[in-house]
Design a protein around this motif. Structure first.
Motif, PDB file in Angstrom:
ATOM      1  N   PHE A   1       0.769  -1.089   0.088  1.00  0.00           N
ATOM      2  CA  PHE A   1      -0.029  -0.033   0.108  1.00  0.00           C
ATOM      3  C   PHE A   1       0.854   1.425   0.040  1.00  0.00           C
TER       4      PHE A   1
ATOM      5  N   ILE B   1       2.538   2.070  -3.486  1.00  0.00           N
ATOM      6  CA  ILE B   1       1.668   2.358  -4.500  1.00  0.00           C
ATOM      7  C   ILE B   1       1.463   4.033  -4.011  1.00  0.00           C
ATOM      8  N   ALA B   2       0.899   4.125  -2.783  1.00  0.00           N
ATOM      9  CA  ALA B   2       0.544   5.597  -2.432  1.00  0.00           C
ATOM     10  C   ALA B   2       1.788   6.542  -2.757  1.00  0.00           C
TER      11      ALA B   2
ATOM     12  N   THR C   1      -2.135   8.361  -5.149  1.00  0.00           N
ATOM     13  CA  THR C   1      -3.569   7.842  -5.102  1.00  0.00           C
ATOM     14  C   THR C   1      -3.973   7.780  -3.752  1.00  0.00           C
TER      15      THR C   1
ATOM     16  N   ILE D   1      -6.741   2.721  -3.800  1.00  0.00           N
ATOM     17  CA  ILE D   1      -5.655   1.733  -3.701  1.00  0.00           C
ATOM     18  C   ILE D   1      -6.077   0.444  -3.040  1.00  0.00           C
TER      19      ILE D   1
ATOM     20  N   ARG E   1      -7.929   4.435 -11.977  1.00  0.00           N
ATOM     21  CA  ARG E   1      -8.271   4.499 -10.589  1.00  0.00           C
ATOM     22  C   ARG E   1      -9.891   4.837 -10.447  1.00  0.00           C
TER      23      ARG E   1
END
Length: 348
Positions: A162, A165-166, A171, A176, A199
């Protein structure tokens, strides 16, 4: 007042049910607070005093924070306006007094690279005793899962994923958490073949839709995603925990408490990764227009909140001051030379 709330909920049930599990729970708690307080009251009683009373009494023990009141009334006001629009009541010229607490200043906190690295390392290495459901003789029981080493099971690697990706895509958390490796009608989708993160889900593939713009997945993150997909073929969830795609809020807060100093814990949260992504991109001279589309926001917002991270921020001011200093120095040197020349001429 309660009739107006129920009317709104009934007419917008599909939109409300489409919320993520976490957001739906928070929304229903908010509705419960509103109904409990406004039951028996009319719209003519909405004013500064009753709003303060709502803030002070809606939660046992502690008043609601200004942020919570603003969120609650951000949902309550559309409920009332919807009833007025649908002619469920007549105000007769009465103006509702929506006197709310002043909005707080925006968070200006960002993670340092060392903090991101520490959070990632702690999440990846963290091990606990885990449990799994086992059915025996028609009865489902929970039993402890023990690793081969006897040192526990890795239970927070989904949080490490997480975080990556963040911080790389900026995002929002729920997008996510809901992301899938396969194309579906109702979830954000990571298309590993094209390297695009949709997204907003498949219904929002158009790059002109500003609700949640599709973004390119950076090469380094894409390599991680291919590896995670290969290692977890049993699930289509990008952020998978025990076979489910769920909230990371509680687990991330516990991770913060373990890794960050007390003074930082309350200043940062999961959304801070979006600010961090923006600040890192700006510091590397990415074009403002590109950062804005990448983070699904406007150029004005990027300039206002992140412009100072650009290496050339106010460079023109610095250049002007340097020129002014050089001019003063040149003038001083010239005056000294002229003075020496005059003294030499006089002495001769």
């Amino acid at each position: 007042m309660v009739d107006l709330i129920r009317f709104y909920l009934e007419r917008n049930a599909e939109m409300i049910q489409a919320k993520s599990k976490e957001k739906l729970r928070d929304y229903l708690h908010m509705v419960e607070r509103l109904i409990k307080f406004w039951d028996g009251k009319t719209v003519f009683e909405i004013n500064e005093n009753t709003i303060r009373e709502y803030q002070a009494t809606s939660r046992a023990g502690t008043p609601l924070s200004d942020n919570t009141v603003l969120r609650d009334f951000g949902s309550f006001r559309p409920m009332i306006n919807f009833g007025i629009e649908k002619q469920r009541l007549e105000l007769g010229g009465h103006l509702i007094d929506w006197e709310l607490p002043a909005p707080p200043p925006p968070r200006e906190a960002y993670y340092t690279r060392d903090e991101v690295a520490a959070l990632l390392m702690a999440a990846w290495k963290k091990k606990n005793m885990a449990f799994e459901e086992v059915e025996k003789n028609g009865i489902v029981k929970k039993q402890r899962v023990v690793s081969k080493t006897g040192k526990g099971i890795s239970t927070s690697r989904h949080i490490a994923r997480f975080i990556l990706i963040a911080v790389w895509t900026g995002t929002r958390s729920e997008k996510i958490e809901q992301a899938s490796f396969v194309e579906t009608d109702d979830r954000p989708w990571m298309d590993l073949d094209s390297g695009i993160f949709y997204r907003g889900g498949v219904e929002n593939k158009s790059p002109t839709n500003k609700r949640a713009d599709p973004v390119r997945i950076p090469d380094e993150l894409l390599a991680h995603l291919h590896r995670w997909r290969a290692l977890n073929k049993h699930t289509d969830n990008v952020i998978d925990h025990k076979g489910r795609a769920g909230s990371t809020r509680g687990a991330f807060r516990r991770l913060k408490l373990e890794v960050l100093p007390p003074g930082r814990v309350e200043k940062v949260n999961r959304h801070t990764f979006k600010h961090t992504c923006a600040s890192w991109l700006m510091s590397k001279r990415a074009p403002v227009s590109i950062i804005a589309t990448y983070l699904s926001t406007t150029e004005a917002v990027i300039k206002k909140h992140y412009g100072h991270f650009h290496p050339d921020f106010h460079k023109e001011i610095n250049d002007v001051l340097k020129i002014a200093k050089a001019e003063r120095l040149a003038k001083t040197v010239a005056e000294r030379k002229a003075k020496k020349a005059a003294e030499a001429k006089k002495a001769a």
